[in-house]
Design a protein around this motif. Structure first.
Motif, PDB file in Angstrom:
ATOM      1  N   ASP A 178      17.036  -3.386   9.908  1.00 14.67           N
ATOM      2  CA  ASP A 178      17.160  -3.604  11.313  1.00 14.67           C
ATOM      3  C   ASP A 178      16.282  -4.657  11.809  1.00 14.67           C
ATOM      4  N   ASN A 179      15.392  -5.301  10.861  1.00 10.90           N
ATOM      5  CA  ASN A 179      14.696  -6.511  11.301  1.00 10.90           C
ATOM      6  C   ASN A 179      14.872  -7.402  10.105  1.00 10.90           C
ATOM      7  N   LEU A 180      15.336  -8.687  10.305  1.00  8.92           N
ATOM      8  CA  LEU A 180      15.703  -9.394   9.199  1.00  8.92           C
ATOM      9  C   LEU A 180      14.312 -10.318   8.609  1.00  8.92           C
ATOM     10  N   GLU A 181      13.429 -10.167   9.735  1.00  7.34           N
ATOM     11  CA  GLU A 181      12.194 -11.019   9.328  1.00  7.34           C
ATOM     12  C   GLU A 181      11.090 -10.164   8.325  1.00  7.34           C
ATOM     13  N   GLU A 182      11.334  -8.831   8.227  1.00  6.15           N
ATOM     14  CA  GLU A 182      10.207  -7.945   7.822  1.00  6.15           C
ATOM     15  C   GLU A 182      11.102  -6.541   7.418  1.00  6.15           C
ATOM     16  N   LEU A 183      10.855  -6.259   6.219  1.00  4.32           N
ATOM     17  CA  LEU A 183      11.199  -4.783   5.572  1.00  4.32           C
ATOM     18  C   LEU A 183      10.209  -3.996   5.942  1.00  4.32           C
ATOM     19  N   SER A 184      10.817  -2.967   6.523  1.00  2.92           N
ATOM     20  CA  SER A 184       9.867  -1.761   7.181  1.00  2.92           C
ATOM     21  C   SER A 184       9.669  -0.745   5.766  1.00  2.92           C
ATOM     22  N   SER A 185       8.473   0.040   5.931  1.00  7.71           N
ATOM     23  CA  SER A 185       8.178   1.109   5.127  1.00  7.71           C
ATOM     24  C   SER A 185       9.496   1.882   4.460  1.00  7.71           C
ATOM     25  N   GLU A 186      10.261   2.237   5.330  1.00  6.62           N
ATOM     26  CA  GLU A 186      11.414   3.067   5.084  1.00  6.62           C
ATOM     27  C   GLU A 186      12.569   2.172   4.316  1.00  6.62           C
ATOM     28  N   GLU A 187      12.728   0.899   4.484  1.00  9.50           N
ATOM     29  CA  GLU A 187      13.542   0.149   3.988  1.00  9.50           C
ATOM     30  C   GLU A 187      13.173  -0.313   2.358  1.00  9.50           C
ATOM     31  N   LEU A 188      11.686  -0.436   2.346  1.00 11.65           N
ATOM     32  CA  LEU A 188      10.925  -0.589   1.218  1.00 11.65           C
ATOM     33  C   LEU A 188      11.239   0.552   0.194  1.00 11.65           C
ATOM     34  N   GLU A 189      11.119   1.850   0.752  1.00 12.00           N
ATOM     35  CA  GLU A 189      11.374   2.914  -0.179  1.00 12.00           C
ATOM     36  C   GLU A 189      12.775   3.117  -0.486  1.00 12.00           C
TER      37      GLU A 189
END
Length: 546
Positions: free
Chosen positions: A187-198
């Motif tokens: 959703d955000n190319l600048e930062e990986l969210s917690s869900e994306e890290l999981e």
């Protein structure tokens, strides 16, 4: 001959109030709590279980114990067994320390405390112990029940969080470049969210499991050795991303706890690290604490509140809102020291509340000194021409109006300035003394008309005899309350954690100070007619003969 003393003889029980002195603090506690209406205790009623102790009794016991500088639940329980005043207030009951502690931090106890303060103030007004002309506001720091070195700082959290974002993005790009995992939807190319890290962790886990399966199926030793070498990188990446998930959630939680603050304690999340005067190491060390704000009159605390920010300026308006909503209507004069003097606070009291602020500002004392008045480089001492709207500097240069400037502080309050700039500061012999601007830049003056008019109003009001006398009472009205709380009552540290529980405990402590002071004054009041002995004796004689 001795008076009769026999330990084997049964002594009939009697009313313990006869054992107390006529002006004992227990009577003041009893009268205050009994004045609270019955409706205030309805929140403690319950329809199931064993009948609870009456909240009136619990309020009396805790207030009376606090007047005796007893703040521990176990010590309060001990007082119920050997203190006559506590036995009388309990009327034979002996609640355990658990019951006392649960009641002390009960959410509804805060409403009972509010009733106590409102009722106590009404009693003071009725007895004409206060004139209800002004209130005196001040604050102090009280240590929290938290460990000393449990710092969590906003700047550190933000710095580590930014480093985590940068590192996770870098490793994610490496995974894609090495074709270890397929790309995920972001959703955000600048930062990986917690869900994306999981999700990255899950894909790496699938990759590692795939390698495990291939290793088990392989029969050739060299092939298995090669697969183990290839599996090493995904396993290392998986370990790092698992750590990223944990840290990401921790930093998110830390920022949520911090809110608008710059620090908090790990053992009491509502406490903030702030500098206190009673520093045990004498080196300005930070300690966890709360900012206690009180409003007094006649050295009695009439309202109070707890704030997490260490500065008093930002607590002023919320505290006044709390007073008007929960305690009483504001009187004509609101008195405070220079720590509360700001454009926003003056504007709120004058224009919104329609009251008179007797509040000094930071430079109020300094402006009265000769050194300040004789300093030619202070803008306040420069000549100002209203017609041409210009200042004149010590070198007879004109500072003309250039433009308007607006600044917004941390609280969101916007201030407007008029910016004046000198005609030419080049080769001015007074430049080093006049300005610190870089070479090539002229001297600028930021002038806040509203703030200057407020300061002029404050100087005028405080110079008057009546209002000046009221402001002069500030030090002898509000400051002794803090001294009595910390030095006489020995209340220097909270025994509970959490803002709401702390608010309850400080309410009990402040009301205990009020009751002790009220009882002491009542005991030292002269008996009717004692000021004039002849009139007093005449009144007694007339009464006897009548």
């Amino acid at each position: 001959m001795f008076k009769d003393y026999n330990m084997n003889q049964v002594v009939l029980p009697m009313d313990l109030s006869y054992k107390l002195q006529e002006n004992d603090v227990a009577f003041a506690v009893n009268d205050l709590v009994e004045a609270i209406p019955d409706e205030a205790f309805s929140a403690f009623l319950r329809s199931t279980g064993c009948p609870a102790y009456h909240p009136r009794m619990m309020m009396k016991l805790i207030l009376c114990a606090y007047t005796q500088s007893t703040f521990s639940g176990r010590k309060i329980e001990g007082l119920l067994k050997d203190s006559v005043r506590m036995m009388w207030l309990a009327q034979g009951y002996e609640p355990s320390y658990r019951t006392i502690n649960r009641f002390r931090v009960h959410p509804e106890s805060q409403e009972l405390l509010r009733h106590c303060f409102v009722q106590f103030r009404c009693q003071l007004v009725e007895e004409k112990l206060i004139d209800d002309e002004a209130i005196f506001i001040d604050g102090t720091k009280v240590k929290a029940n938290a460990n000393k070195f449990t710092f969590v700082w906003r700047k550190s959290v933000e710095r580590y969080s930014a480093g985590l974002v940068e590192k996770s993005n870098q490793l994610y790009e490496e995974l894609l470049n090495q074709d270890i995992i397929p790309a995920i939807e972001r959703d955000n190319l600048e930062e990986l969210s917690s869900e994306e890290l999981e999700e990255v962790v899950q894909k790496l886990d699938d990759t590692v499991k795939d390698y495990d399966k291939r290793i088990e199926e392989a029969e050739d030793t060299k092939e298995r050795k090669q697969l183990r070498a290839e599996r090493k990188a995904p396993k290392q990446y998986r370990k790092q991303f698992k750590d990223f998930v944990i840290r990401k959630q921790k930093y998110k939680q830390d920022l949520a706890i911090l809110g608008e603050r710059n620090s908090y304690s790990k053992t009491d999340h509502d406490a903030t690290f702030m500098r206190m005067k009673d520093d045990y190491m004498k080196n300005g060390q930070l300690k966890t604490g709360y900012n206690l704000q009180i409003a007094t009159e006649g050295q009695y605390t009439l309202a109070y509140d707890i704030f997490p920010n260490p500065t008093d300026t930002l607590t002023f308006i919320p505290f006044l809102n709390k007073i008007e909503k929960w305690f009483f209507s504001l009187p004509s004069y609101i008195v405070a020291d220079a720590g509360y003097g700001s454009e926003q606070n003056y504007d709120d009291v004058l224009n919104i509340r329609q009251r008179t602020p007797l509040i000094t500002y930071g430079m109020y004392r300094k402006e009265k000194k000769k050194a300040y008045k004789n300093n030619a480089f202070n803008v306040a001492n420069w000549y100002f021409d209203q017609e041409s709207d210009t200042f004149t500097c010590p070198n007879d240069k004109k500072l003309n109006f250039k433009y308007w400037s607006k600044r917004t502080d941390k609280a969101g309050f916007e201030r407007t300035f008029k910016v004046y700039e000198c005609e030419d500061c080049f080769e001015c012999p007074l430049r080093p003394q006049c300005t610190k601007a870089k070479e090539g830049n002229n001297r600028k003056v930021h002038y806040n008309e509203k703030w200057e008019s407020q300061k002029a109003f404050t100087r005028e009001v405080l110079s008057e005899a009546e209002t000046g006398e009221i402001y002069g009472k500030r030090k002898i009205d509000v400051e002794p309350v803090f001294g009595f709380l910390k030095a006489n009552l020995h209340f220097t540290r909270m025994s509970v954690r959490g803002k709401e529980q702390v608010k309850n405990e400080i309410g009990f402590a402040l009301m205990a100070v009020n009751l002790r002071k009220y009882t002491a004054r009542q005991s030292h009041q002269p008996i009717l007619g004692q000021q004039n002995g002849a009139n007093y004796r005449k009144a007694i004689i007339d009464t006897v003969f009548t």
